[in-house]
Scaffold this motif. Sequence first.
Motif, mmCIF file in Angstrom:
data_model
loop_
_atom_site.group_PDB
_atom_site.id
_atom_site.type_symbol
_atom_site.label_atom_id
_atom_site.label_comp_id
_atom_site.label_asym_id
_atom_site.label_seq_id
_atom_site.Cartn_x
_atom_site.Cartn_y
_atom_site.Cartn_z
ATOM 1 N N UNK A 3 4.142 22.994 35.527
ATOM 2 C CA UNK A 3 3.391 23.254 34.303
ATOM 3 C C UNK A 3 2.730 21.986 33.779
ATOM 4 N N UNK A 4 1.657 22.187 33.036
ATOM 5 C CA UNK A 4 0.989 21.125 32.285
ATOM 6 C C UNK A 4 0.591 21.725 30.943
ATOM 7 N N UNK A 5 1.137 21.185 29.861
ATOM 8 C CA UNK A 5 0.904 21.711 28.513
ATOM 9 C C UNK A 5 0.209 20.655 27.669
ATOM 10 N N UNK A 6 -0.829 21.063 26.964
ATOM 11 C CA UNK A 6 -1.554 20.137 26.096
ATOM 12 C C UNK A 6 -1.940 20.869 24.812
ATOM 13 N N UNK A 7 -1.863 20.183 23.692
ATOM 14 C CA UNK A 7 -2.264 20.790 22.420
ATOM 15 C C UNK A 7 -2.749 19.718 21.462
ATOM 16 N N UNK A 8 -3.609 20.121 20.559
ATOM 17 C CA UNK A 8 -4.140 19.221 19.539
ATOM 18 C C UNK A 8 -4.253 19.985 18.232
ATOM 19 N N UNK A 9 -3.719 19.399 17.171
ATOM 20 C CA UNK A 9 -3.807 19.954 15.820
ATOM 21 C C UNK A 9 -4.428 18.882 14.927
ATOM 22 N N UNK A 10 -5.434 19.251 14.148
ATOM 23 C CA UNK A 10 -6.101 18.285 13.281
ATOM 24 C C UNK A 10 -6.517 18.970 11.989
ATOM 25 N N UNK A 11 -6.684 18.171 10.945
ATOM 26 C CA UNK A 11 -7.102 18.745 9.673
ATOM 27 C C UNK A 11 -7.347 17.678 8.627
ATOM 28 N N UNK A 12 -7.703 18.130 7.444
ATOM 29 C CA UNK A 12 -7.997 17.242 6.327
ATOM 30 C C UNK A 12 -6.943 17.413 5.236
ATOM 31 N N UNK A 13 -6.787 16.368 4.450
ATOM 32 C CA UNK A 13 -5.802 16.385 3.376
ATOM 33 C C UNK A 13 -6.385 15.728 2.140
ATOM 34 N N UNK A 14 -6.009 16.239 0.996
ATOM 35 C CA UNK A 14 -6.319 15.594 -0.271
ATOM 36 C C UNK A 14 -5.120 14.746 -0.669
ATOM 37 N N UNK A 15 -5.383 13.625 -1.265
ATOM 38 C CA UNK A 15 -4.266 12.764 -1.612
ATOM 39 C C UNK A 15 -4.638 11.685 -2.601
ATOM 40 N N UNK A 16 -3.764 10.710 -2.682
ATOM 41 C CA UNK A 16 -3.972 9.553 -3.545
ATOM 42 C C UNK A 16 -3.397 8.332 -2.856
ATOM 43 N N UNK A 17 -3.990 7.188 -3.083
ATOM 44 C CA UNK A 17 -3.508 5.956 -2.468
ATOM 45 C C UNK A 17 -3.625 4.803 -3.450
ATOM 46 N N UNK A 18 -2.871 3.754 -3.176
ATOM 47 C CA UNK A 18 -2.910 2.560 -4.017
ATOM 48 C C UNK A 18 -2.649 1.331 -3.166
ATOM 49 N N UNK A 19 -3.180 0.212 -3.577
ATOM 50 C CA UNK A 19 -2.887 -1.076 -2.943
ATOM 51 C C UNK A 19 -2.686 -2.115 -4.049
ATOM 52 N N UNK A 20 -1.844 -3.102 -3.764
ATOM 53 C CA UNK A 20 -1.603 -4.171 -4.736
ATOM 54 C C UNK A 20 -2.325 -5.424 -4.268
ATOM 55 N N UNK B 10 0.852 -1.191 0.000
ATOM 56 C CA UNK B 10 0.000 0.000 0.000
ATOM 57 C C UNK B 10 0.884 1.236 0.000
ATOM 58 N N UNK B 11 0.349 2.326 -0.522
ATOM 59 C CA UNK B 11 1.077 3.589 -0.543
ATOM 60 C C UNK B 11 0.069 4.723 -0.571
ATOM 61 N N UNK B 12 0.433 5.848 0.045
ATOM 62 C CA UNK B 12 -0.457 7.005 0.031
ATOM 63 C C UNK B 12 0.364 8.284 0.110
ATOM 64 N N UNK B 13 -0.194 9.346 -0.427
ATOM 65 C CA UNK B 13 0.405 10.660 -0.359
ATOM 66 C C UNK B 13 -0.682 11.648 0.054
#
Length: 288
Positions: free
Chosen positions: A192-209, A170-173
């Motif tokens: 101290x106590x530090x917390x963070x979250x980053x999230x998002x969407x991506x366009x890409x392509x994938x393949x499987x053999x 499998x492969x993806x970009x």
Amino acid sequence: SNLEQNLVYHPNDRTNIGFGVNYRWIGLNLGFNLGFINNDNDTYGETKYWDFQTQLYLRKFVVDFYLQYYSGFYLENTSEVIEKWPDDGSYYIRRDISTYIGGINLQYIFNHRKFSYRAAYLQNERQKKSAGSWTLGGTFYLSGSDGDSSFIPSNIKYPEIFNGHHFNRSASINLGFNGGYGHSFVIKKKFFFTISLVAGFALGASSIRIVDEEDDTESGATVDFTGTSRVAFGYNSRRLFIGFAFVHLFIRSNSPIEKMWHIYNSGKIRFNVAYRFSIKKELGLLGL
């Protein structure tokens, strides 16, 4: 594919101990394998790897780099998915499976005058008052996996898993945008106590053999999800720093086959004890 029909392949992790030197945003760290702790190849198999991942904590930006290659995995949920597996604590081991990932995550810190990732993760600043910041940026990842034979065991309990498709590559970009929020809670200017979250969407392509009488490769465009979480806590005085830090990368890539997806997780846990030496320029202080 429902939650009971997942294949969870995992490398045989290693615990390392080391030391490092940091000045401003530049750091050099060396880690060493602890053989007396990492003595479990008979249970989980041997994993060969090289793992370069680094986080650059600049004043206005955070940059994550990933370049990893792992070879040799075990099926973490063996007893749940393989038919008549003995209840003896053993695992289905695949020495032939390898994975790779390379990529970058860049974030701009809006409230960089009061909120410091560097204080929690790089130990070269102190944040003396509680504060947080929104972040915005983008990601690019290239990942894949490969095996000599199908990733799906022949004696699996659920023949319909992945819609009955057997595949060994499998492969993806992915290229996308993301954003999030981070906050440091500071008590008495030192704890101290530090917390963070980053999230998002991506366009890409994938393949499987697909593995069958006539090997076939399926490919297509995808909409994927990425996320990076960070947690750190400890004690941070003018001279001494003691703390834990955790960084976790999550990528969920859709497959060109309906109802199939690949999930990639990568994490790093560090326990740091640091002492600061005097130099001519004063240590950076935020929240004065």
